[in-house]
Write a protein that holds these residues in place. Structure first.
Motif, mmCIF file in Angstrom:
data_model
loop_
_atom_site.group_PDB
_atom_site.id
_atom_site.type_symbol
_atom_site.label_atom_id
_atom_site.label_comp_id
_atom_site.label_asym_id
_atom_site.label_seq_id
_atom_site.Cartn_x
_atom_site.Cartn_y
_atom_site.Cartn_z
ATOM 1 N N MET A 2 -75.549 8.223 -25.804
ATOM 2 C CA MET A 2 -74.473 9.043 -26.339
ATOM 3 C C MET A 2 -74.645 9.313 -27.835
ATOM 4 O O MET A 2 -74.883 8.415 -28.623
ATOM 5 N N SER A 6 -70.321 13.115 -29.456
ATOM 6 C CA SER A 6 -69.825 12.921 -28.092
ATOM 7 C C SER A 6 -69.012 11.638 -27.999
ATOM 8 O O SER A 6 -67.988 11.578 -27.334
ATOM 9 N N GLN A 7 -69.491 10.595 -28.688
ATOM 10 C CA GLN A 7 -68.736 9.342 -28.715
ATOM 11 C C GLN A 7 -67.394 9.559 -29.400
ATOM 12 O O GLN A 7 -66.373 9.002 -28.979
ATOM 13 N N MET A 38 -70.237 14.497 -16.099
ATOM 14 C CA MET A 38 -70.442 13.227 -16.794
ATOM 15 C C MET A 38 -71.573 12.430 -16.154
ATOM 16 O O MET A 38 -72.406 11.832 -16.847
ATOM 17 N N VAL A 42 -75.255 11.235 -17.779
ATOM 18 C CA VAL A 42 -75.817 9.884 -17.741
ATOM 19 C C VAL A 42 -77.276 9.928 -17.282
ATOM 20 O O VAL A 42 -78.150 9.261 -17.845
ATOM 21 N N LEU A 269 -72.187 16.222 -21.385
ATOM 22 C CA LEU A 269 -71.160 15.250 -21.746
ATOM 23 C C LEU A 269 -69.956 15.934 -22.375
ATOM 24 O O LEU A 269 -68.807 15.647 -22.038
ATOM 25 N N THR A 282 -65.051 7.178 -19.488
ATOM 26 C CA THR A 282 -65.642 5.982 -20.066
ATOM 27 C C THR A 282 -66.466 5.221 -19.038
ATOM 28 O O THR A 282 -67.595 4.775 -19.319
ATOM 29 N N ARG A 285 -69.733 6.962 -18.467
ATOM 30 C CA ARG A 285 -70.700 6.793 -19.557
ATOM 31 C C ARG A 285 -71.412 5.449 -19.465
ATOM 32 O O ARG A 285 -72.618 5.361 -19.712
ATOM 33 N N GLU A 288 -74.733 4.396 -17.648
ATOM 34 C CA GLU A 288 -76.065 4.492 -18.247
ATOM 35 C C GLU A 288 -76.735 3.125 -18.363
ATOM 36 O O GLU A 288 -77.965 3.025 -18.338
#
Length: 331
Positions: A2, A6-7, A38, A42, A269, A282, A285, A288
């Protein structure tokens, strides 16, 4: 892995104060579509780190950073060029912050790639995902955002997980021998990458919605392309464009793929975050982490031992619980 903008979007969603530019549509089919985006992000992010790990014996971390920066510079330039009324340089009042954000992103990427030179794929990914915890601490110190007792306890537990990831009780890690100093240096480099990305996130938050995320990506790519040759020089290797050119078709594909899949993953994302709620986002994500371990086992034959798995579980659980908890409290 990420990127900081994006975070920033993901954690802003978790805190319940998303800017108007990214107001989500979470009804019905669009939410499912967002989760699919999403999940695809990943896949692309995991592919990027796999490509770096594959080429780590052929190219230095700064050479790989230059490759990714150059490819993303071209792609982000074209993206902004075809976006109406969007300046490449952003608002004048935010340009110094954009430069600092690009510098922090470059340092984070270089440290991440160096960590991938020294550590298995899954280990580096887990350590890098300490960034949300570091971000919470920096936000409390620099932006005066509140930090809860739960986050402090989670941070202490996460540090214990990082300690386990250094494998202090095992000289043999996976199915290969890794020197103790190299492993410690790899963990430190991964933590520095997480710290740099956390700083970049704080800068993105400081600029707010006045700067389009495409401009953030452009600055990051531009500064990475300009500073990578300097990093090569300081690390003892001269910048030579001919030495960067791959000798085999497979190397061309992988080297070009590092920048391309990273760029596509970031775009997916961002689009996914506009379609689904922060809690499920979340969880998606953090898929990953296991996907990186799986790719490492399949393609690189990197089989983790029990201590590494325990440390990875502790880090992943503590770091993912913070944005999830904030999202649940904001509902």
């Amino acid at each position: 892995i990420m990127t900081s903008e994006s975070q920033a979007l993901l954690l802003d969603r978790s805190n319940g104060h998303l800017s108007a530019q990214f107001v989500p549509n979470v009804s019905g089919t669009s939410s499912i579509f967002g989760l699919c985006l999403m999940m695809l992000s990943v896949v692309f992010s995991s592919m990027q780190t796999l490509f770096v790990r594959i080429l780590h014996t052929h190219y230095s971390s700064f050479e790989l950073a230059f490759s990714r920066g150059f490819v993303q510079l071209v792609l982000s330039f074209l993206w902004i060029l075809f976006t109406p009324k969007l300046s490449f340089w952003g608002p004048p009042s935010s340009r110094i912050w954009l430069v600092l954000r690009g510098l922090a992103g470059f340092i984070g990427m270089s440290c991440l790639y160096y960590s991938l030179h020294l550590l298995p794929l899954g280990d580096t990914t887990v350590i890098f995902f300490t960034a949300p915890l570091i971000t919470a601490i920096l936000a409390a110190l620099l932006l005066k955002e509140p930090i809860s007792v739960y986050e402090i306890c989670a941070g202490i537990l996460c540090l214990f997980g990082v300690f386990l990831m250094t494998n202090p009780f095992h000289k043999q890690h996976l199915n290969i021998i890794i020197q103790t100093n190299d492993r410690f240096l790899g963990v430190c480099s991964g933590l520095c990458a997480a710290l740099a990305v956390a700083i970049a996130y704080i800068l993105v938050r400081k600029m707010g919605a006045s700067v389009d995320f495409k401009v953030n990506v452009f600055y990051f790519a531009l500064i990475s392309t300009l500073l990578s040759p300097i990093g090569m020089k300081l690390s003892g290797s001269n910048f030579n464009i001919h030495s960067l050119l791959p000798q085999k078709t497979f190397e061309w594909i992988v080297l070009f793929g590092i920048g391309t899949v990273g760029f596509i993953g970031n775009a997916l994302l961002t689009l996914g975050l506009q379609q689904c709620e922060a809690g499920p986002a979340t969880l998606m994500r953090f898929l990953e982490v296991p996907s990186s371990f799986i790719l490492g086992i399949i393609f690189l034959h990197e089989i983790p031992n029990t201590v590494t798995i325990l440390g990875a579980l502790i880090i992943t659980t503590t770091t993912s619980s913070i944005p999830l908890r904030k999202w649940m409290n904001s509902r």
